[in-house]
Scaffold this motif. Structure first.
Motif, PDB file in Angstrom:
ATOM      1  N   ALA A  95       6.677  -3.507  -9.206  1.00  0.00           N
ATOM      2  CA  ALA A  95       5.490  -3.003  -9.898  1.00  0.00           C
ATOM      3  C   ALA A  95       5.300  -3.702 -11.248  1.00  0.00           C
ATOM      4  CB  ALA A  95       5.590  -1.496 -10.079  1.00  0.00           C
ATOM      5  N   ILE A 138      -2.089  -0.643  -7.647  1.00  0.00           N
ATOM      6  CA  ILE A 138      -1.198  -0.614  -6.483  1.00  0.00           C
ATOM      7  C   ILE A 138      -1.739   0.417  -5.501  1.00  0.00           C
ATOM      8  CG2 ILE A 138       1.123  -0.065  -5.659  1.00  0.00           C
ATOM      9  CD1 ILE A 138       2.193  -1.103  -8.340  1.00  0.00           C
ATOM     10  N   HIS A 139      -2.161  -0.060  -4.338  1.00  0.00           N
ATOM     11  CA  HIS A 139      -2.762   0.855  -3.372  1.00  0.00           C
ATOM     12  C   HIS A 139      -1.858   1.089  -2.166  1.00  0.00           C
ATOM     13  CE1 HIS A 139      -3.529  -2.908  -1.475  1.00  0.00           C
ATOM     14  NE2 HIS A 139      -4.301  -2.440  -0.537  1.00  0.00           N
ATOM     15  N   GLN A 140      -0.905   0.217  -1.943  1.00  0.00           N
ATOM     16  CA  GLN A 140       0.052   0.413  -0.859  1.00  0.00           C
ATOM     17  C   GLN A 140       1.415  -0.018  -1.379  1.00  0.00           C
ATOM     18  OE1 GLN A 140      -1.430  -1.852   2.469  1.00  0.00           O
ATOM     19  NE2 GLN A 140      -3.250  -0.572   2.687  1.00  0.00           N
ATOM     20  N   ASN A 141       2.404   0.819  -1.195  1.00  0.00           N
ATOM     21  CA  ASN A 141       3.731   0.517  -1.713  1.00  0.00           C
ATOM     22  C   ASN A 141       4.737   1.012  -0.683  1.00  0.00           C
ATOM     23  OD1 ASN A 141       5.723  -0.313  -3.428  1.00  0.00           O
ATOM     24  ND2 ASN A 141       5.082   0.970  -5.154  1.00  0.00           N
ATOM     25  N   VAL A 142       5.362   0.089  -0.006  1.00  0.00           N
ATOM     26  CA  VAL A 142       6.167   0.477   1.146  1.00  0.00           C
ATOM     27  C   VAL A 142       7.583  -0.080   1.052  1.00  0.00           C
ATOM     28  CG1 VAL A 142       4.091   0.476   2.582  1.00  0.00           C
ATOM     29  CG2 VAL A 142       5.585  -1.510   2.600  1.00  0.00           C
ATOM     30  N   ALA A 143       8.491   0.587   1.685  1.00  0.00           N
ATOM     31  CA  ALA A 143       9.855   0.079   1.840  1.00  0.00           C
ATOM     32  C   ALA A 143      10.422   0.713   3.096  1.00  0.00           C
ATOM     33  CB  ALA A 143      10.710   0.426   0.628  1.00  0.00           C
ATOM     34  N   PHE A 145       0.321  -9.174  -3.351  1.00  0.00           N
ATOM     35  CA  PHE A 145       1.550  -8.412  -3.096  1.00  0.00           C
ATOM     36  C   PHE A 145       2.725  -9.031  -3.815  1.00  0.00           C
ATOM     37  CE2 PHE A 145       1.876 -11.551   0.432  1.00  0.00           C
ATOM     38  CZ  PHE A 145       3.187 -11.977   0.278  1.00  0.00           C
ATOM     39  N   ARG A 203       1.826  -3.696  -2.753  1.00  0.00           N
ATOM     40  CA  ARG A 203       0.521  -4.323  -2.542  1.00  0.00           C
ATOM     41  C   ARG A 203      -0.473  -3.809  -3.557  1.00  0.00           C
ATOM     42  NH1 ARG A 203      -2.548  -4.341   3.155  1.00  0.00           N
ATOM     43  NH2 ARG A 203      -3.337  -6.434   2.861  1.00  0.00           N
ATOM     44  N   PRO A 225      11.566  -0.431  -6.758  1.00  0.00           N
ATOM     45  CA  PRO A 225      10.097  -0.522  -6.741  1.00  0.00           C
ATOM     46  C   PRO A 225       9.505  -0.770  -8.121  1.00  0.00           C
ATOM     47  CG  PRO A 225      10.869   1.694  -6.115  1.00  0.00           C
ATOM     48  CD  PRO A 225      12.045   0.802  -6.117  1.00  0.00           C
ATOM     49  N   LEU A 231       7.632  -3.935  -0.089  1.00  0.00           N
ATOM     50  CA  LEU A 231       6.434  -4.706  -0.408  1.00  0.00           C
ATOM     51  C   LEU A 231       5.462  -3.831  -1.189  1.00  0.00           C
ATOM     52  CD1 LEU A 231       4.697  -7.250   1.818  1.00  0.00           C
ATOM     53  CD2 LEU A 231       3.305  -5.505   0.753  1.00  0.00           C
TER      54      LEU A 231
END
Lengths: 478, 465
Positions: free
Chosen positions: B125, B43-48, B143, B37, B121, B35
């Motif tokens: 993005a 982009i301030h949060q980028n998670v997997a 998101f 975000r 990612p 995800l």
């Protein structure tokens, strides 16, 4: 390899892949819950969850990767992936990221616990719920429910700045509720709270709740509510019990002072805040009686810890002092953006979730009165207690709450029970109308605070006591 | 080891430890979630990450317990089996145990899109980049998500099942002058999500929302866009079409009763989009009619609630169903083509500008004498589950409609409304013809709905309280 070794390997892999900062949490959480219904056990569930999460900062961008595998290879791969995700974030870059200081420490911390909740036998715990729900059923409840929950969490934190911290946090709590079903509606009474009471403590908390002692009254009150007069609509003086005031604090103060919301980082989902950083230190949030602290050091409260999930130590701070807004809940990066010098309020729901700004214990300091004194000083009003519904707008201003039970207050005395009590208002106007506050503080625990995407559930604490508010709109209905 | 092998191994371990008389069911689920975000247009949060859950339910000597864990090593599985068996032996008797799902054929699930399942990612993005750019300088947030789940089931009755689901979603707002516009879409394929289209739509709505006026509370005719209708479906699902709430008389649902307008047909249809073909009890999932032309026809069941009402499981067992009850999470409000109350064009499609996002909604707005166009609902909470009285707020855009024309942007309003009453016979004035799939905001489930025109909605407060 120890958990620290695994975490260190992941941090190093992230650095080797280009990160200028990285931290890793290895977490093992055991969870147990039991629910009972109408005098029988309904569900016993036990969970054991272990994994690691890596946070990496590349340039001005963050990346996070999590995996349920503590092998050296998996840890290193997770570190590299976190750095790669951070690099992808740079396709839509933001302003430079700095981190306010958090001195590197090597430390261990454990919450206080007199009776290990996982050490209490299942049969003892089951007997408690069976007896309490059976009593409620016998006293007329259509649905008698009881629940306890236990979280036993060990975590190991390592950062590229030299943090090396392990913590053992034990949390538990319980509650019961009785529901009576009428013609087209239901009425519910809960003890000691809507979901029960929770703390960062041992089973002694559950023992102190005396669930069975209060069971019969809950059932009888839920049935009585079906025929009680409806809470009248209008503006009146409102006295809130401590449990409801805890939720009021949570929703209209705690979330509003989260720095990530103030900065717009939660805009699309959880929302923003009506607070403007330019007014920090000067804004009148509430009456002179309003003193709110951010205090993760309160023994036994559900928002307590030794270090947050960025390695910052637990420190008590003011959020509102004599009605004036003076502090926020912050993380190391958000604090730097805001020009503040402290973090300490960042936590994650498990190893698989990104740490984010979270309430710790956000609560009121006590006032000079008792609830009985407040009632005695009220000529005409409504007393409401125990939350039933909660809703607030995305800037944390316009709220409407419903309570399980209300009582008419006339000439300084508690009168008739009232059904479906609700009240509504605007946060700062409401808090400015608080003119009496009790000294009877209880650190209410909220184990279900939702925030973030992917969704995270946070545990927060809210010291609160009964209080009076003038000229509040009550009795909103469909 | 595959998920299927893990599930079968757990069941075999129970057999060995507890003997042939033990009942056991094991579900192994591996989820990969990514995800990206964004907020303040970056982009301030980028998670997997990947997670595994092994869930075991055992019924031994008339007693039941559930255990789960993330450890899939041989030692981890043995520990899970042993502690779950210990817990079961300490539990009181469970006379309502409904038994295990027998060997049952499985339906086929939608094909998984490999490109979405393993999206990089950079691909998420890029969609964020397109959303931000299309907003034309407005502040943006939201998101882009891709996820997949592998699930396997086995039980001691000899039933096994295996499934996989893949989904993608994008949800974003654009902001100007303190006003937000929203665009939200769920899909089976990431390729079906166009960040530029969604960003432009959100920006157009935000620009059309500036300088809002405050309206007095009261009952207003409304056109709800799909994001707002999704909230109705979700609350109806959790509290009304919940088999446990129904069995305990806490639900409004009365099977066979004409509780809704004839324009309303609701089907829980998990395999119409991203969805697994079975639940955690191994029951096959399929289309479940909940409301047919206004008449309530079904509620969701797991094996336990089905047994309580003398029915059969509808495939809605979940981790929450033993306590909260089984509920649907893939409801489709069928569009207007088959219904008499239809208003609107023969064909919907294309785009319009301003607050009205599409011709389908435009057709409903054209039929409003004086009312409100509502984009989204927010923080809805139930005051009473039986009447399904809900309070909440509008969000992401409200406009006054007079004589079929949008005339002013309006500040957000609070409402207190019984949802079934708002959809009661005669209360639905129109239904769109083009359903839009709406993602849940925090988990990969979806609701499919066209816009909806209702005769009355009870707004109980405005920005002043």
């Amino acid at each position: 390899m120890t958990e620290f070794d695994v975490a260190t390997a992941a941090v190093q892999a992230a650095l080797d892949a280009g990160a200028r900062y990285a931290d890793v949490r290895v977490m093992h959480r055991r969870y147990e819950s039991m629910s009972a219904r109408n005098g029988e056990i309904e569900e016993l569930a036990q969970d054991s969850d272990l994994g690691l999460g890596v946070r990496a900062l590349v340039g001005s961008s963050w990346g996070f990767y999590a995996v349920p595998d503590l092998s050296d290879a998996a840890a290193r791969d997770a570190g590299r992936r976190a750095a790669r995700i951070a690099a992808a974030s740079a396709r839509v870059p933001g302003p430079p990221v700095e981190l306010v200081a958090s001195p590197a420490v090597t430390a261990s911390w454990a919450s206080s616990c007199a009776v290990d909740p996982l050490g209490v036998s299942l049969s003892t715990k089951g007997d408690l719920l069976v007896e309490a729900t059976g009593t409620m059923r016998a006293h007329g409840a259509d649905l008698a429910e009881g629940l306890y929950q236990v979280w036993d969490t060990t975590k190991w934190f390592v950062s590229s700045e030299g943090h090396r911290i392990d913590q053992h946090v034990r949390e538990c709590g319980a509650g019961i509720s009785a529901t009576s079903i009428g013609d087209g509606e239901t009425q519910r009474r809960s003890w000691p709270s809507y979901r029960g009471q929770y703390g960062t403590t041992g089973w002694e908390l559950v023992d102190s709740l005396d669930l069975t002692t209060h069971a019969a009254r809950m059932a009888e009150e839920s049935r009585a509510l079906l025929t009680a007069p409806v809470c009248p609509a209008g503006e009146t003086d409102l006295i809130l019990g401590g449990e409801q005031l805890a939720l009021q604090i949570h929703e209209s103060v705690g979330h509003a002072i989260e720095l990530d919301r103030i900065l717009g980082w939660e805009a699309a989902f959880a929302g923003t805040s009506w607070l403007d950083l330019a007014q920090l230190g000067s804004l009148r949030y509430g009456s002179e009686l309003m003193n709110v602290t951010i205090d993760p050091t309160i023994p036994g409260a559900l928002g307590s810890f030794g270090f947050d999930d960025e390695g910052s130590p637990a420190v008590a701070r003011d959020a509102v002092r004599a009605g004036r807004w003076v502090g926020v809940l912050a993380g190391r990066d958000s604090a730097a953006v805001a020009g503040l010098d402290y973090g300490g309020s960042v936590r994650a729901d498990g190893w698989g979730r990104l740490p984010m700004v979270r309430m710790t214990n956000v609560g009121l300091e006590p006032g000079p009165h008792t609830l009985e004194e407040i009632i005695a000083a009220t000529d005409d009003g409504v007393l409401m207690d125990i939350n039933r519904s909660w809703s607030i707008d995305d800037r944390r201003l316009n709220f409407q709450f419903g309570c399980e039970i209300g009582w008419e207050i006339k000439n300084g005395r508690r009168g008739r029970m009232l059904r479906n009590p609700t009240y509504t208002g605007i946060g700062p106007l409401f808090w400015r109308s608080m003119d009496m506050l009790s000294s009877e503080i209880v650190p209410w625990g909220t184990p279900n605070c939702g925030k973030g995407q992917p969704g995270q559930v946070g545990h927060t604490g809210h010291p609160a006591a009964p209080a009076r508010f003038r000229n509040v709109r009550v009795g909103v209905s469909a | 080891m595959t998920e299927r092998e893990l599930a079968e191994q757990v069941v075999e371990l129970v057999r060995r430890s507890a003997g042939p008389g033990a009942h056991a069911e094991a579900t192994v689920s591996r989820k990969d979630l990514a995800l990206t975000r964004f907020a303040n247009s970056f982009i301030h949060q980028n998670v997997a990450g990947s997670s595994v859950e092994v869930r075991l339910r055992v019924h031994v000597d008339g007693r039941t317990a559930t255990g789960s864990g993330s450890l899939t090593s041989p030692d981890g599985l043995r520990e899970l089996v042993e502690r779950t068996l210990v817990a079961a032996r300490l539990c009181p008797p469970d006379p309502a145990w409904p038994g295990l799902t027998p060997p049952t054929p499985m339906p086929s699930a939608p094909a998984a899109d490999e490109a979405t399942a393993y999206a990089e990612p950079d691909e998420r993005a890029a969609r964020v980049r397109a959303f931000v750019d299309a907003a034309g300088g407005l502040e943006t947030a939201g998101f882009c998500r891709t996820s997949q789940e592998f699930a396997a089931f086995a039980n001691t009755a000899g039933h096994t099942a295996y499934g996989r689901m893949v989904e993608a979603a994008m949800d974003g707002i654009a902001r100007t002058g303190g006003v937000d516009g929203v665009a939200r879409l769920a899909a089976d394929r990431l390729a079906d999500l166009d960040g530029a289209v969604l960003g432009a739509q959100a920006a157009a709505k935000a620009r059309a929302g500036v300088d809002p006026v405050e309206l007095p509370p009261g009952r207003y005719e409304v056109v709800f866009e799909p994001a707002a209708v999704a909230d109705l479906l979700q609350n109806l699902s959790y509290w009304g079409f919940n088999g446990k709430a129904y069995a305990e008389r806490k639900s409004f649902a009365e099977l066979g009763a004409a509780q809704f307008d004839p324009a309303v047909t609701l089907v829980d249809d998990p395999l119409a989009g991203s969805g697994l073909p079975f639940d955690i009890e191994g029951t096959p999932r399929g289309a479940l009619p909940l409301v047919t032309a206004g008449t309530t026809t079904g509620v969701a069941h797991d094996r336990r609630t089905a047994a309580a009402v003398g029915g059969t499981s509808t495939g809605h067992a979940s981790g929450e169903s033993p306590t909260f009850g089984p509920f649907p999470v893939n409801i489709r409000l069928l569009p207007a083509t088959a219904h008499a109350h239809t208003t609107g064009p023969e064909r919907a499609g294309g785009e319009v500008t301003g607050p009205v996002a599409d011709p389908d909604t435009a057709a409903l707005v054209a039929g409003v004498r004086r009312g409100l166009l509502v984009s989204d609902l927010w923080y809805t909470r139930v005051l009473d589950p039986k009447a399904l009285t809900v309070t909440g707020l509008t969000r992401n855009g409200v406009w006054l409609v007079e004589d079929g024309v949008v005339t002013r942007a309006v500040r957000n309003l609070r409402f207190t409304q019984a949802y079934p009453r708002a959809l009661a016979p005669g209360a639905v004035l129109g239904l769109g013809r083009v359903p839009v799939r709406q993602p849940a905001r925090t988990e990969p489930v979806w609701w499919s709905t066209p816009p909806l025109h209702l005769a009355s909605w009870n707004f109980t407060g405005n920005a002043s309280g």
